[in-house]
Structures are given as C-alpha cells and as structure tokens.
Design a protein around this motif. Structure first.
Motif, short mmCIF file in Angstrom:
data_model
loop_
_atom_site.label_atom_id
_atom_site.label_comp_id
_atom_site.label_asym_id
_atom_site.label_seq_id
_atom_site.Cartn_x
_atom_site.Cartn_y
_atom_site.Cartn_z
N LEU A 156 15.78 11.97 -4.47
CA LEU A 156 14.99 12.01 -3.25
C LEU A 156 15.17 10.77 -2.40
O LEU A 156 14.71 10.74 -1.25
CB LEU A 156 13.50 12.18 -3.59
N PHE A 157 15.81 9.72 -2.92
CA PHE A 157 15.95 8.52 -2.10
C PHE A 157 17.39 7.99 -2.08
O PHE A 157 17.63 6.90 -1.60
CB PHE A 157 15.01 7.40 -2.56
N ALA A 180 0.83 -1.21 0.00
CA ALA A 180 0.00 0.00 0.00
C ALA A 180 0.86 1.26 0.00
O ALA A 180 0.57 2.24 -0.71
CB ALA A 180 -0.92 -0.02 1.22
N ALA A 181 1.95 1.25 0.78
CA ALA A 181 2.83 2.42 0.83
C ALA A 181 3.50 2.67 -0.51
O ALA A 181 3.60 3.83 -0.96
CB ALA A 181 3.89 2.21 1.92
N LEU A 182 3.93 1.61 -1.19
CA LEU A 182 4.60 1.79 -2.48
C LEU A 182 3.63 2.25 -3.57
O LEU A 182 4.01 3.04 -4.44
CB LEU A 182 5.28 0.49 -2.89
N VAL A 183 2.42 1.77 -3.52
CA VAL A 183 1.41 2.26 -4.47
C VAL A 183 1.17 3.74 -4.25
O VAL A 183 1.03 4.53 -5.19
CB VAL A 183 0.10 1.45 -4.32
N TRP A 184 1.12 4.14 -2.98
CA TRP A 184 0.96 5.56 -2.65
C TRP A 184 2.16 6.37 -3.13
O TRP A 184 2.00 7.46 -3.69
CB TRP A 184 0.77 5.71 -1.15
N MET A 185 3.39 5.85 -2.91
CA MET A 185 4.58 6.56 -3.37
C MET A 185 4.57 6.75 -4.88
O MET A 185 4.99 7.78 -5.39
CB MET A 185 5.84 5.79 -2.94
N HIS A 186 4.10 5.73 -5.58
CA HIS A 186 4.02 5.85 -7.04
C HIS A 186 3.02 6.93 -7.42
O HIS A 186 3.23 7.68 -8.39
CB HIS A 186 3.62 4.51 -7.65
N ILE A 216 17.29 19.55 -5.40
CA ILE A 216 16.15 20.07 -4.66
C ILE A 216 16.09 21.58 -4.79
O ILE A 216 17.02 22.29 -4.44
CB ILE A 216 16.23 19.65 -3.19
N ILE A 217 14.98 22.06 -5.30
CA ILE A 217 14.75 23.49 -5.42
C ILE A 217 13.77 23.95 -4.35
O ILE A 217 13.95 24.99 -3.73
CB ILE A 217 14.19 23.83 -6.83
N GLN A 218 12.76 23.17 -4.12
CA GLN A 218 11.70 23.56 -3.20
C GLN A 218 11.16 22.30 -2.53
O GLN A 218 10.95 21.29 -3.17
CB GLN A 218 10.59 24.29 -3.98
N GLU A 219 10.97 22.37 -1.24
CA GLU A 219 10.48 21.22 -0.49
C GLU A 219 9.00 21.38 -0.19
O GLU A 219 8.57 22.40 0.34
CB GLU A 219 11.26 21.06 0.82
N LYS A 229 8.38 15.43 1.00
CA LYS A 229 8.70 14.81 2.29
C LYS A 229 8.11 13.40 2.38
O LYS A 229 8.80 12.45 2.78
CB LYS A 229 8.14 15.66 3.42
N ILE A 230 6.85 13.26 2.02
CA ILE A 230 6.20 11.95 2.11
C ILE A 230 6.88 10.95 1.19
O ILE A 230 7.15 9.80 1.59
CB ILE A 230 4.70 12.07 1.78
N TYR A 231 7.19 11.36 -0.02
CA TYR A 231 7.81 10.46 -0.98
C TYR A 231 9.20 10.03 -0.53
O TYR A 231 9.53 8.83 -0.53
CB TYR A 231 7.90 11.17 -2.34
N ALA A 232 10.01 10.99 -0.11
CA ALA A 232 11.38 10.67 0.29
C ALA A 232 11.40 9.81 1.55
O ALA A 232 12.08 8.78 1.60
CB ALA A 232 12.17 11.96 0.52
N TYR A 233 10.65 10.20 2.58
CA TYR A 233 10.65 9.45 3.83
C TYR A 233 9.96 8.11 3.68
O TYR A 233 10.36 7.12 4.29
CB TYR A 233 9.99 10.27 4.93
N GLY A 234 8.91 8.07 2.87
CA GLY A 234 8.20 6.81 2.65
C GLY A 234 9.08 5.77 1.98
O GLY A 234 9.14 4.62 2.41
N LEU A 235 9.78 6.17 0.93
CA LEU A 235 10.66 5.23 0.24
C LEU A 235 11.83 4.82 1.13
O LEU A 235 12.26 3.66 1.10
CB LEU A 235 11.19 5.85 -1.05
#
Length: 340
Positions: free
Chosen positions: A176-177, A52-58, A83-86, A91-97
């Motif tokens: 990001l990862f 579920a988390a990876l589907v969300w990251m995608h 990274i230009i703008q956070e 955040k969710i994508y980087a921390y989730g992966l």
C-alpha cells in the motif's frame, strides 16, 4: 470609656529581603530559540501533525491489511498481486503514509531555505550578527550555536518521525505504500532522513554566509539541495554492488527485489538486454518449453534484494554527512576569513 489605641513602635521598620526576580533563561541557546521562535513553532506544529498522522495510520493499519491479498514470495512482479478490494481504510492508510513520507523526505528544502534566509542571511543583512559579536560573543561561537541548536532539534524530531513511520508501516501492508526502493519510502525509513535534514541546514547556513542577504541566500540554498537530492537519487542504487542471478533463478526472484536489468543469452552467445522471455515460468517443464520456443540458452538478472536496504542507507547517509561536514567547515573558514 474610650477604646484603646494601638501604638506602632518607633524606629526603623524591620528588614525584609527583596523578592527574587523570576528566572529567565539566558545564553546563546536561548537567544537562538527566542529569535527564531516562529520557525520553532511552525516546525513543532508540523512534527506534532506528523506524529498524530502516524499514530492514526498505525491504528487503521490492520483494517488496511485486511482488504489486501498476499503475494507469492517468488512472484517477480509484486505489483500484480495484493489489492483485492479498496475501502476507505485502504485509501486513508495509503495516502496518509505517502504524504508523511513526502514531508519527511522533502523537509530538507524547507530547512535549507530557512537556514539561508533567516538563520544566517537575514542576521548578517540586518546587522544582528555584528551586534552579537560586540557583546563578547565570537563569530565562531555565534555560528556554532546557530548550527548546533537546530541540528539537535532536527535530529530528534526526524528520528522520531522515522521510527513512528516504521511502526505504522509494520501495522499495514507494504503493497500500500510502495517498495523499499521507492525514493520517498527509502529516505523516510532510515538515517538518510536525518542526514538530508542536516545537509540542508549546513548548505543553507553556508549560502547565507556567502551571500549575506536573505532572499538570494534562500534561492542559492534551494538550488544546492535540489542538485544534491537529484544526484543522489540518480546514483543511489550504484552505492552498493548489485547481485546477479542466472538460469532459472533469474526468472523467479524473491518478492521485494528491485530489478536493475534483465536479459537473455541466445544460442550464438549474444546477450539481449531487457528481454523478458520466460519470466515467471512455474515449472521446469514450462521453462524447457519456453526455451525451445525462443531459442534462448540462458537468462541473467542484475538486482538489489531487500537485504541491501541498510547498506544503501548507510552509504547514502555517510555521503550526506560528509557533505554536511564540508559545508559546515567551509562556513567556519569563510567566517574566520571575513573577520580575521
């Protein structure tokens, strides 16, 4: 006038075949699944969470990609760009992966502890294994089933997580990862993830057979996989020959390259390691000016390009599978010796 009465025919009642009993799975495979159903439920819930988390990251990958800038293909320092703008999506994508990669990478520890404590250690300690051996189940068949069932589940589940992880990473931005050579990214991105899980299973089962008690076996299995993980982490980049570039090529490496060592050569021929002079010069004129100012005559860099990902993956996976095979063979040999 009286109502007619119904008369039942005398004699025996007609034959009614008995209802078939409901089907219940039997056999050693079903026994293993039923006996360790709690671990199966926990592992299944963890796998569903990862999926579920990876589907969300995608799904949020394009939003995360939109807030990052591109890197020059010849930039030797990829961390200086990107990274230009956070935003919240970033955040969710980087921390989730990062979290999913860590879970896939370190699942071998949980597998080893469970295999040592519950799969073999507790059954030998409580006498459950001996009871099974008295019911026409040989010790070798008992062990083979206890290794094969979780091995199949771990292989299928981990492969699914690896494929979905790659799918999610392609949707976003690799800045990001972390680079491909980052430990968690490297292990969770290829067959090494499956090999680590199987190695943890075999080492844990062996620890249980050696110590025959749940808690000591769990501790021994944890120590064994820790040593294995640290040794391979330290020697990973030595499993495949690195490449060496000299001259200007050593100063402008392709993006995504892992630099192992960089140095320069003085006019007297002395090689200076970790000398970063003139790195990143944009033109031949700038390079010539830098060389005149430093007194250096040449540059060299030892590195792994991104194309070495798969050779390194296959080498590490092969070593892990060899460890798995040796641990499994030792477990069968020990069991045969104990019951010969």
């Amino acid at each position: 006038m009286s109502a007619p009465t119904l008369h039942r025919p005398s004699g025996p009642s007609p034959y009614r075949p008995p209802r078939p009993a409901p089907y219940r799975p039997t056999g050693l495979t079903w026994t293993v699944l039923r006996l360790h159903r709690t671990a199966l439920y926990v592992w299944g819930a963890a796998l569903l969470t990862v999926v579920a988390a990876l589907v969300w990251m995608h799904a949020i990958g394009p939003d995360a990609r939109a807030v990052t800038g591109g890197c020059d293909a010849s930039d030797p320092f990829p961390m200086d760009c990107g990274i230009i703008q956070e935003t919240e999506a970033h955040k969710i994508y980087a921390y989730g992966l990062a979290l999913v990669s860590a879970c896939v990478t370190f699942q071998m520890y949980a597998v080893a502890v469970w295999a040592g404590a519950a799969l073999t250690g507790r059954e030998l300690e409580s006498g459950t294994a001996r009871l099974a051996w008295t019911q026409s189940v040989t010790p070798a068949r008992w062990l083979a089933t206890r290794l094969a069932v979780p091995a199949v589940l771990l292989t299928v589940g981990t492969t699914l997580a690896v494929l979905l992880g790659d799918w999610a990473r392609r949707a976003g931005n690799e800045e990001l990862f972390g680079g491909w050579f980052n430990t968690n990214v490297f292990i969770s991105s290829g067959p090494a993830a499956v090999a680590y899980a199987l190695a943890g299973l075999a080492l844990g089962a062996l620890a249980g057979l050696v110590l025959r008690r749940a808690l000591p076996a769990a501790a021994a299995a944890l120590a064994a996989v820790y040593v294995l993980h640290e040794v391979l982490d330290g020697f990973r980049m030595s499993l495949w020959p690195a490449e060496t570039a000299t001259g200007r090529a050593a100063l402008r490496l392709p993006h995504g390259t892992l630099v192992l060592e960089h140095g320069a050569v003085t006019g007297s021929g002395e090689r200076l390691s970790n000398n970063m002079a003139c790195v990143g010069t944009d033109s031949a004129a700038a390079l010539e000016k830098c060389v005149r100012g430093t007194g250096l005559t040449d540059f060299w860099t030892t590195y792994h390009p991104e194309s070495h990902f798969w050779p390194l993956q296959l080498m590490e996976s092969g070593l892990l599978l060899a460890v798995t095979g040796l641990a499994a063979a030792a477990a069968f040999a020990l069991l045969r010796r104990q019951h010969s």
